[in-house]
Design an enzyme around this catalytic site. Sequence first.
Site, short mmCIF file in Angstrom:
data_model
loop_
_atom_site.label_atom_id
_atom_site.label_comp_id
_atom_site.label_asym_id
_atom_site.label_seq_id
_atom_site.Cartn_x
_atom_site.Cartn_y
_atom_site.Cartn_z
N ARG A 1 -7.81 -3.05 9.30
CA ARG A 1 -6.83 -4.16 9.91
C ARG A 1 -7.71 -4.84 11.34
NH1 ARG A 1 -2.65 -3.46 7.03
NH2 ARG A 1 -1.83 -1.27 6.37
N ASP B 1 1.61 -1.11 11.86
CA ASP B 1 0.41 -1.58 11.40
C ASP B 1 0.11 -3.05 11.56
OD1 ASP B 1 -0.22 1.04 10.51
OD2 ASP B 1 0.60 0.87 8.43
N SER C 1 6.63 8.95 12.77
CA SER C 1 5.54 8.99 11.35
C SER C 1 6.33 9.05 10.18
CB SER C 1 4.43 10.00 11.75
OG SER C 1 3.51 9.97 10.79
N LYS D 1 0.93 -1.15 -0.02
CA LYS D 1 -0.12 -0.04 -0.09
C LYS D 1 0.87 1.31 -0.13
CE LYS D 1 -3.06 0.81 3.43
NZ LYS D 1 -3.40 2.20 3.96
N SER D 2 2.01 1.40 1.05
CA SER D 2 2.65 2.46 0.75
C SER D 2 3.50 2.76 -0.26
CB SER D 2 3.89 2.14 2.22
OG SER D 2 3.34 2.31 3.18
#
EC number: 2.5.1.19
Length: 427
Positions: A385, A312, A166, A20-21
């Site tokens: 998730r 995550d 982050s 996804k990133s």
Amino acid sequence: MKLSTNVKGLKGRIRVPGDKSISHRSIIFGSLAKGVTTVRDILRGEDVLSTMQVFRDLGVQIEDDGNLVKIHGVGFEGLQAPKNKLDMGNSGTSIRLISGVLAGQDFEAEMFGDDSLSKRPMDRVTIPLRQMGVEIAGRTERDLPPLKMKGSRELQPIHYQLPVASAQVKSALIFAALQAQGESVIIEKEITRNHTEDMIAQFGGQIEVEGKEIRIQGGQEFTAQEVTVPGDISSAAFWLVAGLIVPDSKIVLENVGINETRTGILEVIEAMGGRMTLSDVDPVAKSATITVETSELKGTEIGGEIIPRLIDELPIIALLATQAQGRTVIRDAEELKVKETDRIQVVADALNSMGAAITPTEDGMIIEGKTPLHGAQVNTLGDHRIGMMTAIAALLAQSSQVELERSEAIKTSYPNFFNDLEGLMHG
């Protein structure tokens, strides 16, 4: 929806969806490069599709034939003012990274999202962007979306120490710094996933990284590339855990991204005694095939610099810990509170309702194992998730039904999740 319960013998091979990133960033860099960028194996989850649509709204031509994505890049100076508000859907990655891209544009834009995104604070991005000369404002002092902003072609470079670990905030500032007049320095609290830095180099840009310090010169240009997206280790994590805790299981995961800033979960599995092997390791693509088998597990302590490398994966790691002998402690993970949900509380509530023994703390949780699980009713609260974690937990439920509400949230990152689960159950 009713979930499968009391399952044994998950067997088979899975190619997990694209990371996804990297999928988000390939669209962004492709749009900001000169020429036509092609992207293979992109994730077609809702978050990534939001990013794709936003760049179309900014004047970028993007073709997607279901196999290959072609992005006709326009460079930083070729983006156009959007005719309408920019819809970020549920995607925190989209709104944060794109705010950095728009920081160097001299037009006005408004970014909004769904109910969940509208509760997520953006001040950690807006504060440094204001220091660079961007006009940007949201709701309340935490700058909740929608965000209204007007960038500047005369963006000031910044020397900024990130108050939180982050990757999204770091990446937003990198995209802004690439358009600033001079050199910016960004110092991380802890090292976080480095896909943005890797892709700057891949697209022909310059960036210096030394430990936690990042230096970026403004005024750079990128050249179109061919990108192949590896499988997402965050999606693979659900099958890694399923293979370890469901009796008589053996699961092979192909082409999983093993970027060193993302592999914390593999270290946790090793620390807990999980049976896991890596093969077909490709050091250039940073990918591997990972095989896991049902294992006797023991509790462990998880905290410090590893947290950004598995942030995550912590919901599914919490489930893993419920099936390990002894106590597992997760700490330094207060970032979980500002994800799609407060994942510390929501994970504890969901798994405790199924019979787990989890105590939420200010910055993590204490998990006592090993506990048998049973049926319950769990609401994802729109968090993909939480949905996938519950579906894996349900496989162990010995009695009564597990009912999952708002299961559609899973489409955010893994549209074919239940098809792949079905395949393993009949493997």
